[in-house]
Motif scaffolding. Structure first.
Motif, mmCIF file in Angstrom:
data_model
loop_
_atom_site.group_PDB
_atom_site.id
_atom_site.type_symbol
_atom_site.label_atom_id
_atom_site.label_comp_id
_atom_site.label_asym_id
_atom_site.label_seq_id
_atom_site.Cartn_x
_atom_site.Cartn_y
_atom_site.Cartn_z
ATOM 1 N N GLY A 65 52.331 27.630 34.527
ATOM 2 C CA GLY A 65 52.026 26.235 34.258
ATOM 3 C C GLY A 65 50.611 25.975 33.799
ATOM 4 N N GLY A 66 50.037 26.904 33.039
ATOM 5 C CA GLY A 66 48.672 26.714 32.565
ATOM 6 C C GLY A 66 47.620 26.973 33.619
ATOM 7 N N GLY A 67 48.005 27.651 34.699
ATOM 8 C CA GLY A 67 47.062 27.968 35.757
ATOM 9 C C GLY A 67 46.112 29.075 35.353
ATOM 10 N N PRO A 68 45.218 29.464 36.236
ATOM 11 C CA PRO A 68 44.199 30.461 35.888
ATOM 12 C C PRO A 68 44.762 31.877 35.841
ATOM 13 N N VAL A 69 43.985 32.759 35.257
ATOM 14 C CA VAL A 69 44.238 34.195 35.285
ATOM 15 C C VAL A 69 43.185 34.819 36.197
ATOM 16 N N LEU A 70 43.643 35.443 37.268
ATOM 17 C CA LEU A 70 42.750 36.029 38.264
ATOM 18 C C LEU A 70 42.777 37.537 38.139
ATOM 19 N N ARG A 71 41.586 38.148 38.097
ATOM 20 C CA ARG A 71 41.476 39.606 37.996
ATOM 21 C C ARG A 71 40.573 40.129 39.110
ATOM 22 N N TYR A 72 40.924 41.310 39.590
ATOM 23 C CA TYR A 72 40.077 42.029 40.541
ATOM 24 C C TYR A 72 39.979 43.475 40.081
ATOM 25 N N VAL A 73 38.772 44.033 40.137
ATOM 26 C CA VAL A 73 38.544 45.439 39.771
ATOM 27 C C VAL A 73 37.698 46.085 40.852
ATOM 28 N N TYR A 74 38.142 47.245 41.316
ATOM 29 C CA TYR A 74 37.317 48.088 42.178
ATOM 30 C C TYR A 74 36.792 49.247 41.343
ATOM 31 N N LEU A 75 35.479 49.457 41.333
ATOM 32 C CA LEU A 75 34.842 50.531 40.578
ATOM 33 C C LEU A 75 34.436 51.656 41.522
ATOM 34 N N ASP A 76 34.871 52.853 41.202
ATOM 35 C CA ASP A 76 34.538 54.026 42.006
ATOM 36 C C ASP A 76 33.538 54.940 41.306
ATOM 37 N N GLU B 144 27.262 60.687 35.038
ATOM 38 C CA GLU B 144 28.093 59.707 35.735
ATOM 39 C C GLU B 144 27.292 59.045 36.846
ATOM 40 N N TRP B 145 27.791 57.905 37.287
ATOM 41 C CA TRP B 145 27.245 57.202 38.445
ATOM 42 C C TRP B 145 28.359 56.988 39.461
ATOM 43 N N SER B 146 28.052 57.255 40.709
ATOM 44 C CA SER B 146 28.986 56.955 41.795
ATOM 45 C C SER B 146 28.773 55.509 42.220
ATOM 46 N N LEU B 147 29.854 54.743 42.266
ATOM 47 C CA LEU B 147 29.767 53.308 42.511
ATOM 48 C C LEU B 147 30.640 52.890 43.683
ATOM 49 N N ASP B 148 30.321 51.740 44.227
ATOM 50 C CA ASP B 148 31.202 51.011 45.137
ATOM 51 C C ASP B 148 31.125 49.559 44.674
ATOM 52 N N GLY B 149 31.984 49.226 43.717
ATOM 53 C CA GLY B 149 31.867 47.929 43.056
ATOM 54 C C GLY B 149 33.119 47.088 43.197
ATOM 55 N N HIS B 150 32.920 45.780 43.318
ATOM 56 C CA HIS B 150 34.017 44.817 43.418
ATOM 57 C C HIS B 150 33.769 43.707 42.398
ATOM 58 N N LEU B 151 34.706 43.538 41.476
ATOM 59 C CA LEU B 151 34.566 42.553 40.415
ATOM 60 C C LEU B 151 35.683 41.519 40.553
ATOM 61 N N LEU B 152 35.304 40.260 40.678
ATOM 62 C CA LEU B 152 36.257 39.153 40.675
ATOM 63 C C LEU B 152 36.026 38.326 39.420
ATOM 64 N N HIS B 153 37.111 38.003 38.714
ATOM 65 C CA HIS B 153 36.983 37.280 37.452
ATOM 66 C C HIS B 153 38.140 36.283 37.337
ATOM 67 N N LEU B 154 37.804 35.029 37.031
ATOM 68 C CA LEU B 154 38.789 33.957 36.936
ATOM 69 C C LEU B 154 38.651 33.276 35.583
ATOM 70 N N ASP B 155 39.755 33.177 34.843
ATOM 71 C CA ASP B 155 39.792 32.472 33.558
ATOM 72 C C ASP B 155 40.687 31.250 33.698
ATOM 73 N N GLN B 156 40.203 30.114 33.209
ATOM 74 C CA GLN B 156 40.998 28.896 33.239
ATOM 75 C C GLN B 156 40.906 28.189 31.891
ATOM 76 N N ALA B 157 42.065 27.974 31.261
ATOM 77 C CA ALA B 157 42.098 27.212 30.020
ATOM 78 C C ALA B 157 41.812 25.748 30.316
ATOM 79 N N LEU B 158 40.987 25.127 29.461
ATOM 80 C CA LEU B 158 40.614 23.733 29.612
ATOM 81 C C LEU B 158 41.124 22.942 28.414
ATOM 82 N N PRO B 159 41.137 21.606 28.519
ATOM 83 C CA PRO B 159 41.499 20.825 27.329
ATOM 84 C C PRO B 159 40.612 21.146 26.130
#
Length: 403
Positions: free
Chosen positions: A167-178, A195-210
């Motif tokens: 219904g036109g709601g948001p797109v939610l993404r989560y990424v864990y980086l190792d 290389e780099w050793s990581l402990d990463g948490h990425l939250l990303h939200l997309d919302q279409a607007l008028p």
């Protein structure tokens, strides 16, 4: 989630990591693939560097061969793997960061043979997930990207998942980086460049607007190898476009706040802001931009996992943000004639803190496809430091084949 992913660790040491395609992965586009088949990419490139800090110019002629295979084995499921081979064609008259030729300027395309991606993926109309070695590309790749400009691509051992609400709601993404597999090649003698050793948490939200689209994000990344790169970043990005009679107005506005996180031994606090209007008229696009990465003389806003070549000029003078920050004011014009696309741009650089002059840069490029599989590119950039550092001029010529 500081717990390592056992399957990811095991497959990494075996030289093969599985990845499920996610919304944060550039392979997201591959989920629309209709059939199984091979993937072949070949890029031959000449890069020359005239850096006034060196008595010798760099001349690098390199070949990148990428071979992969995609297998769609069940509805919504697929397997994919590819490997990269990078080699120098006509000698080492450049510092690849791995060949010891430090009397020459750097062209960061060392010879390497490595697994670039390997993933198993599932997706449906609303849900997708990812586990393993994959590309991670968010928004315009200012924070996380695959650095596709370099011959060795940047990929991540990661878990990613995304969900698109109805219904036109948001797109939610989560990424864990190792782990980050860097562009300097996995055979580089410097472990931190490999290389780099990581402990990463990425939250990303997309919302279409008028009018346009709004993205909000929160990134917590602990870098276990370079502690000063452990940061938390919160931000928002608004993009959109609106058509008028004979013209289209587009824009990007972004703001972010960054501070120290986890094992970072220094107290950091810096802000990022971007204002970028763009107008297209009769096939010509004019862009004006103002991008600021804050700094206070002790620390600065950093984006070490970005596709950095796309920002702050093509000579890559500012891959690391100066401690006094970076204020980049730029203008570009682009268009097409026939099948060819061209771009010309200008950057004026100064410090965010103290207003020191960092110089200016002019760049121009032209690219043209040949047939359905080939593309040629010619590109030039000229940086004048105005006393801040050494002047640099770079030239690229490349031909790429994709199947």
């Amino acid at each position: 989630m500081g717990i390592p992913l056992p399957a990811t660790r095991f497959l990494h040491h075996a030289g093969l990591v599985l990845a499920i395609l996610g919304g944060a992965s550039p392979a997201w586009a591959a989920t629309a693939a209709e059939s199984s088949g091979p993937v072949v990419e070949v890029r031959v490139r000449h890069e020359s560097v005239d850096d006034d800090a060196f008595s010798r110019d760099a001349e690098a002629d390199t070949l990148r061969l990428r071979l992969g295979y995609r297998w769609l084995f069940a509805p919504g499921w697929q397997l994919y793997a590819d490997g990269e081979h990078v080699e120098s064609l006509f000698g080492d008259r450049y510092n690849s960061t791995a060949n010891g030729r430090t009397a020459y300027p750097v062209v960061a395309d060392p010879e390497a043979d490595e697994i670039n991606q390997a993933w198993i993926g599932y997706h449906d109309d609303a849900f997708n997930a990812a586990l393993g070695r994959q590309r991670v590309m968010l928004d315009n790749q200012r924070f996380f990207g695959n650095v596709g400009w370099r011959q060795n691509e940047q990929t991540f051992d990661a878990f990613a998942t995304g969900y698109a609400f109805e219904g036109g709601g948001p797109v939610l993404r989560y990424v864990y980086l190792d782990r980050a597999l860097r562009v300097f090649g996995h055979e580089n003698p410097n472990p931190s460049l490999r290389e780099w050793s990581l402990d990463g948490h990425l939250l990303h939200l997309d919302q279409a607007l008028p009018l346009g689209s709004l993205a909000a994000y929160a990134y917590w990344v602990e870098n276990k190898d370079v502690e000063t790169l452990s940061t938390r970043t919160f931000g928002a990005r608004w993009t959109g476009q609106h058509a008028f009679d004979g013209a289209t107005l587009a824009w990007a506005l972004e703001w972010a706040d960054q501070s120290d996180y986890a094992n970072n031994p220094t107290a950091q606090s810096a802000r990022y802001r971007l204002v970028e209007p763009r107008v297209s008229i009769k096939g010509i696009t004019l862009t004006a931009g103002w991008e600021v990465l804050g700094g206070d003389g002790q620390s600065a806003f950093s984006t070490p996992y970005a596709t950095l070549h796309a920002f702050n000029g093509w000579v890559d003078r500012f891959l690391t943000t100066p401690l006094n920050g970076l204020d980049d004011r730029y203008f570009s014009v682009s268009g097409k004639f026939g099948k060819a696309s061209w771009t010309a741009n200008y950057h004026d650089y100064r410090a965010d803190h103290g207003n020191q002059d960092y110089g200016h840069e002019f760049g121009v490029s032209i690219g043209c496809p040949f047939g359905s599989h080939f593309n040629g590119l010619l590109k030039l950039a000229d940086y004048r430091s105005d006393g801040f550092a050494a002047d640099v001029r770079k030239l690229w010529a490349s031909i790429e084949y994709r199947y």
